[in-house]
Design a protein around this motif. Structure first.
Motif, PDB file in Angstrom:
ATOM      1  N   VAL A 204       6.569 -10.969   0.801  1.00 45.87           N
ATOM      2  CA  VAL A 204       5.699 -10.823  -0.384  1.00 45.87           C
ATOM      3  C   VAL A 204       4.568  -9.886   0.033  1.00 45.87           C
ATOM      4  O   VAL A 204       3.452 -10.318   0.306  1.00 45.87           O
ATOM      5  CB  VAL A 204       5.134 -12.183  -0.857  1.00 45.87           C
ATOM      6  CG1 VAL A 204       4.454 -12.015  -2.209  1.00 45.87           C
ATOM      7  CG2 VAL A 204       6.216 -13.232  -0.928  1.00 45.87           C
ATOM      8  N   PRO A 205       4.833  -8.584   0.099  1.00 48.01           N
ATOM      9  CA  PRO A 205       3.911  -7.634   0.720  1.00 48.01           C
ATOM     10  C   PRO A 205       2.512  -7.595   0.128  1.00 48.01           C
ATOM     11  O   PRO A 205       1.525  -7.557   0.869  1.00 48.01           O
ATOM     12  CB  PRO A 205       4.625  -6.288   0.573  1.00 48.01           C
ATOM     13  CG  PRO A 205       5.646  -6.499  -0.494  1.00 48.01           C
ATOM     14  CD  PRO A 205       6.048  -7.930  -0.401  1.00 48.01           C
ATOM     15  N   ASN A 206       2.396  -7.593  -1.178  1.00 43.30           N
ATOM     16  CA  ASN A 206       1.057  -7.506  -1.775  1.00 43.30           C
ATOM     17  C   ASN A 206       0.271  -8.791  -1.584  1.00 43.30           C
ATOM     18  O   ASN A 206      -0.954  -8.777  -1.437  1.00 43.30           O
ATOM     19  CB  ASN A 206       1.176  -7.161  -3.250  1.00 43.30           C
ATOM     20  CG  ASN A 206       1.729  -5.766  -3.480  1.00 43.30           C
ATOM     21  OD1 ASN A 206       1.536  -4.880  -2.644  1.00 43.30           O
ATOM     22  ND2 ASN A 206       2.437  -5.556  -4.568  1.00 43.30           N
ATOM     23  N   GLN A 207       0.961  -9.918  -1.570  1.00 45.51           N
ATOM     24  CA  GLN A 207       0.282 -11.199  -1.392  1.00 45.51           C
ATOM     25  C   GLN A 207      -0.243 -11.364   0.036  1.00 45.51           C
ATOM     26  O   GLN A 207      -1.292 -11.959   0.255  1.00 45.51           O
ATOM     27  CB  GLN A 207       1.236 -12.348  -1.710  1.00 45.51           C
ATOM     28  CG  GLN A 207       0.624 -13.728  -1.557  1.00 45.51           C
ATOM     29  CD  GLN A 207       1.599 -14.825  -1.972  1.00 45.51           C
ATOM     30  OE1 GLN A 207       2.402 -14.639  -2.874  1.00 45.51           O
ATOM     31  NE2 GLN A 207       1.520 -15.962  -1.307  1.00 45.51           N
ATOM     32  N   TYR A 208       0.488 -10.811   1.017  1.00 44.05           N
ATOM     33  CA  TYR A 208       0.101 -10.964   2.415  1.00 44.05           C
ATOM     34  C   TYR A 208      -0.632  -9.743   2.961  1.00 44.05           C
ATOM     35  O   TYR A 208      -0.851  -9.639   4.161  1.00 44.05           O
ATOM     36  CB  TYR A 208       1.347 -11.220   3.273  1.00 44.05           C
ATOM     37  CG  TYR A 208       2.058 -12.509   2.949  1.00 44.05           C
ATOM     38  CD1 TYR A 208       1.360 -13.687   2.691  1.00 44.05           C
ATOM     39  CD2 TYR A 208       3.455 -12.556   2.897  1.00 44.05           C
ATOM     40  CE1 TYR A 208       2.018 -14.871   2.392  1.00 44.05           C
ATOM     41  CE2 TYR A 208       4.128 -13.738   2.599  1.00 44.05           C
ATOM     42  CZ  TYR A 208       3.394 -14.894   2.343  1.00 44.05           C
ATOM     43  OH  TYR A 208       4.056 -16.063   2.052  1.00 44.05           O
TER      44      TYR A 208
ATOM     45  N   ASP B  52       0.811  -1.223   0.000  1.00 44.72           N
ATOM     46  CA  ASP B  52       0.000   0.000   0.000  1.00 44.72           C
ATOM     47  C   ASP B  52       0.848   1.278   0.000  1.00 44.72           C
ATOM     48  O   ASP B  52       0.435   2.310   0.519  1.00 44.72           O
ATOM     49  CB  ASP B  52      -0.945   0.020   1.204  1.00 44.72           C
ATOM     50  CG  ASP B  52      -2.184  -0.829   0.970  1.00 44.72           C
ATOM     51  OD1 ASP B  52      -2.189  -1.596  -0.015  1.00 44.72           O
ATOM     52  OD2 ASP B  52      -3.132  -0.742   1.763  1.00 44.72           O
ATOM     53  N   GLY B  53       2.063   1.200  -0.559  1.00 42.16           N
ATOM     54  CA  GLY B  53       2.921   2.374  -0.607  1.00 42.16           C
ATOM     55  C   GLY B  53       3.561   2.728   0.714  1.00 42.16           C
ATOM     56  O   GLY B  53       4.066   3.835   0.874  1.00 42.16           O
ATOM     57  N   ILE B  54       3.558   1.795   1.657  1.00 39.88           N
ATOM     58  CA  ILE B  54       4.074   2.059   3.002  1.00 39.88           C
ATOM     59  C   ILE B  54       5.493   1.525   3.139  1.00 39.88           C
ATOM     60  O   ILE B  54       5.760   0.363   2.853  1.00 39.88           O
ATOM     61  CB  ILE B  54       3.168   1.412   4.070  1.00 39.88           C
ATOM     62  CG1 ILE B  54       1.731   1.889   3.904  1.00 39.88           C
ATOM     63  CG2 ILE B  54       3.687   1.719   5.468  1.00 39.88           C
ATOM     64  CD1 ILE B  54       1.566   3.387   3.934  1.00 39.88           C
TER      65      ILE B  54
END
Length: 787
Positions: A227-231, A193-195
């Motif tokens: 895997v930031p977007n997946q989790y 999320d851009g964080i």
């Protein structure tokens, strides 16, 4: 017997010899293998040294934080600073709770404090797995390597990148302590999320400081970056819970928490204290977006910079967080004026109506302002100024009259016979009012947006200059058609879909003496290392100067009496323009019970010697009874209101006019190409038979008609679109109208090929010869202007 003894003796002598040969062979093979191994080592060392030599400079400032991008306007004044979601809250190592440190170490690099820059134990295991799973299938990156990658390199999996990563990691560990490197990691790591940064993530997801997180929340944050977007818990709550449990298991396995602590935390849901966010809030909450007035322009800048070869292979996020200074063509006053007008205009019918507009410098083609829509937000909203929309008859200057002037040197008072209906290969085309207007000049036909003269001009160009002439003319102003251009495209058919930015740059070429300039937002970029990257733009001759000037003079008539934008010119500014109206297909009118005068897309594209502005308005969904349609004249002129408002505000009022080239003779509406004055005032149009089948055997456009039907409806002469600002005058008086509509009705032979193309203004000019009717027309025009 003696022979047997001799034989045995011989064999006994040969056996040691064979053993010695085998031994020599083994030694030779071993020697070769050793030499090969040494050669490989030498080659490997040399390759490593070469890649290390090519590695990015060890920039210490990049290690501390990713750098924002600064945007400058055309006057080199700072407009805004972009943090790309990384205006983070920095956390010091001593302020990081031990539970988070333990969670990160157990998950990412449990032996971080025991090994050097590389963990050779993990590396050897990863190498073995890479042999079976392919290069890059298994990683063994230490925290040090991850810091290096995020600071200096890309995510590209290659031997070169790995070698550089190893070299820079060694450098990093020579310069900084383990705790300092750990702190860098915690502040650089990405949390979706851009964080960026653990402290920022803690506040974003749980509205807590790191020290206040419970063990379950801590474990989630430690496991998210892999895997930031997946989790991401907002998108995948089940996956997020599983990831949390995995981290807790690893913490217990490495002795950093007890089994009891693991079990209690695994039973604690992480959404208990989760900050609930909508999709829009997720894009806005922690992303430091540019001011709304600049958001549309920044969106265009991002598109443009990723297309430059200097940034090939880099992600947008990496580009925009590398400390760039981007110098643009933006005029910040124009940008503010445009976006403010789009945001706060009184021309909106309802909340479903959307708008897109672009403004370019007429002379240079530089993009000075752009609005992607009302209250536009980058990332969240589509940029309506760069999206494609049906153009209606906006392109008549480019598809009908421009090619005729360019190739046959038609004069502006060249005459066409306008008719009540016109047959092109079995399809009948009409003006909006179903009437013919007699013999009309090209200038009047264009200003009033009649359909039949436009089609005849297109036909004559095909006949005299060849079938590709019109398509080639359009392509030179970057309006490219995949297929051959048919009659429906001339009036706004399915192939005629372009963006306001494309139309603005195309029309600017007419105001710039025929030179086309590609619409660019960026002039140059200066990197953190003070390297200047210049952005070139295409500039070429698109048409003869006489074509550009004569089209411009004719398009000035759009704002005069009987013109399709009468009353919306800019007082004190020389401006030319073309309007456009797109409608629906017949089946849509029937399904949604739409009035006959319902229009889907409305346009105006106009230019002065200073600026060229294109405005599109429309709807992204259909509702019954025309709720999401532009009904009648009053609603179909909405783009003209925005155009007038913005151009009136930003124009210089310096009295400048378009320069007349030596290649043009005459004045007013009687302009000719020099040397062709004598034969350009008489009509060489097709006879007024209402049927051109015998002249158009080589053009079979029936295949395009069905496509047009999906965009524009039939409209009969009783439609409210036939009413102008002056309403209807007496039978012997011309109607002054400011809106357009095109009607195409099929013959009995082609009833299944109905198509209705957008946009034809029209006034009944057949009875304007006597002075009384002229006076009435002038009064009608004045009444329209007063309204």
């Amino acid at each position: 017997m003696s022979q047997s003894k001799a034989s045995n003796s011989k064999n006994n002598k040969e056996q040691p010899k064979k053993k010695r040969n085998i031994k020599r062979t083994i030694i030779k093979v071993f020697g070769i293998l050793v030499l090969a191994f040494l050669a490989m080592v030498i080659v490997g060392v040399l390759v490593f040294a070469y890649y290390a030599w090519k590695a990015p400079a060890f920039n210490e400032s990049a290690l501390k934080d990713q750098l924002p991008t600064k945007i400058y306007d055309k006057n080199n004044e700072l407009v805004t600073t972009l943090y790309m979601g990384q205006k983070r809250e920095h956390v010091k190592f001593d302020d990081v709770p031990d539970t988070l440190k333990d969670a990160v170490l157990a998950t990412e690099d449990n032996r971080f404090y025991d090994h050097g820059a590389l963990d050779y134990k993990r590396l050897s295991g990863a190498v073995m797995k890479n042999f079976t799973g392919g290069f890059g299938s298994q990683g063994a990156s230490t925290l040090t390597q991850q810091v290096v990658k995020r600071s200096f390199l890309t995510d590209k999996k290659s031997i070169e990148r790995k070698a550089q990563e190893a070299y820079l990691s060694y450098r990093l560990e020579q310069e900084y302590s383990k705790d300092e490197i750990f702190e860098m990691y915690l502040n650089k790591i990405y949390y979706s999320d851009g964080i960026y940064g653990s402290q920022t993530a803690s506040k974003y997801y749980f509205n807590k400081k790191l020290k206040d997180l419970n063990l379950a929340e801590t474990a989630y944050l430690a496991g998210l970056p892999q895997v930031p977007n997946q989790y991401n818990i907002y998108d995948n709550p089940e996956g997020a819970e599983k990831r949390k449990d995995t981290v807790l298991y690893l913490m217990e396995r490495h002795g950093r928490i007890s089994k009891k602590e693991m079990k209690e935390a695994q039973d604690t849901p992480i959404d208990k204290n989760l900050v609930q966010r909508t999709v829009e809030e997720r894009n806005d909450a922690m992303t430091d977006t540019p001011d709304n007035e600049y958001a549309s322009y920044i969106n265009y800048v991002k598109q443009e910079i990723t297309e430059n070869k200097a940034f090939k292979g880099q992600s947008l996020n990496d580009i925009m967080t590398s400390g760039l200074k981007i110098y643009t063509n933006m005029d910040k006053n124009v940008q503010k004026t445009l976006q403010d007008s789009v945001d706060n205009g009184t021309f909106y019918k309802n909340k479903d109506q959307i708008t897109g507009s672009s403004i370019v410098d007429t002379k240079t083609g530089g993009l000075v302002g752009i609005s992607g829509g009302k209250d536009y937000k980058d990332v969240v909203d589509r940029n309506q100024a760069t999206d494609l929309h049906p153009t209606g008859s906006s392109l008549k200057p480019i598809l009908a009259y421009g090619p005729a002037i360019e190739n046959m040197q038609y004069a502006t008072n060249h005459k066409f016979q306008d008719e009540s209906e016109y047959n092109v290969n079995g399809s009948i085309f009409k003006n909006y009012d179903g009437k013919g207007h007699g013999s009309v000049t090209m200038a009047d036909a264009l200003a009033r947006s009649y359909n039949i003269p436009a089609l005849k001009s297109w036909q004559e160009t095909n006949q005299n200059a060849g079938e590709k002439a019109v398509k080639d003319f359009a392509s030179k102003v970057n309006l490219n058609y995949k297929d051959q251009i048919g009659p429906s495209e001339v009036l706004g058919g399915s192939q005629s879909e372009f963006s306001p930015t494309q139309l603005a740059s195309a029309f600017a070429s007419m105001g710039n003496g025929g030179t086309y300039n590609e619409p660019k937002s960026i002039r140059k970029v200066v990197t953190q290392d003070d390297e200047t990257i210049k952005f070139s733009s295409d500039s070429h001759k698109a048409m003869e100067d006489y074509t550009a000037y004569m089209l411009t003079e004719m398009l000035k008539g759009t704002f005069e009496a009987y013109g399709s934008a009468y009353g919306y010119g800019i007082n004190g500014v020389n401006v030319a323009a073309k309007t456009g109206t797109g409608t629906y297909g017949d089946e849509v009118y029937s399904e949604y019970q739409l009035p006959e005068n319902a229009a889907k897309d409305v346009w105006i594209t106009g230019y002065s010697p200073q600026y060229t502005m294109s405005v599109w308005m429309g709807f992204n969904k259909v509702k019954e009874y025309g709720e999401n349609s532009f009904l009648g004249h009053d609603e179909q002129i909405k783009p003209q209101i925005l155009f007038n408002e913005v151009m009136s505000e930003i124009s210089s009022y310096d009295g400048s006019d378009f320069e007349k080239p030596d290649s043009v003779t005459g004045s007013g509406k009687s302009l000719s190409v020099a040397g062709n004055e004598d034969n350009q005032t008489t009509s060489n149009s097709a006879p007024s038979t209402g049927n051109t089948d015998n002249q158009q055997n080589s053009y079979n456009f029936s295949g395009n008609n069905n496509n047009v039907t999906t965009n524009e409806p039939q409209t009969n002469s009783n439609s409210s679109n036939a009413q102008s600002t002056t309403q209807q005058q007496s039978a012997n008086t011309e109607n002054v109208t400011t809106e357009e509509q095109t009607t195409e009705s099929p013959t009995s032979e082609s009833s299944n090929e109905q198509s209705s193309s957008s946009d034809s203004n029209s006034s009944d000019s057949s009875s304007s010869s006597n002075s009384s009717s002229s006076n009435a027309a002038r009064e009608a025009a004045k009444e329209a202007e007063d309204e």
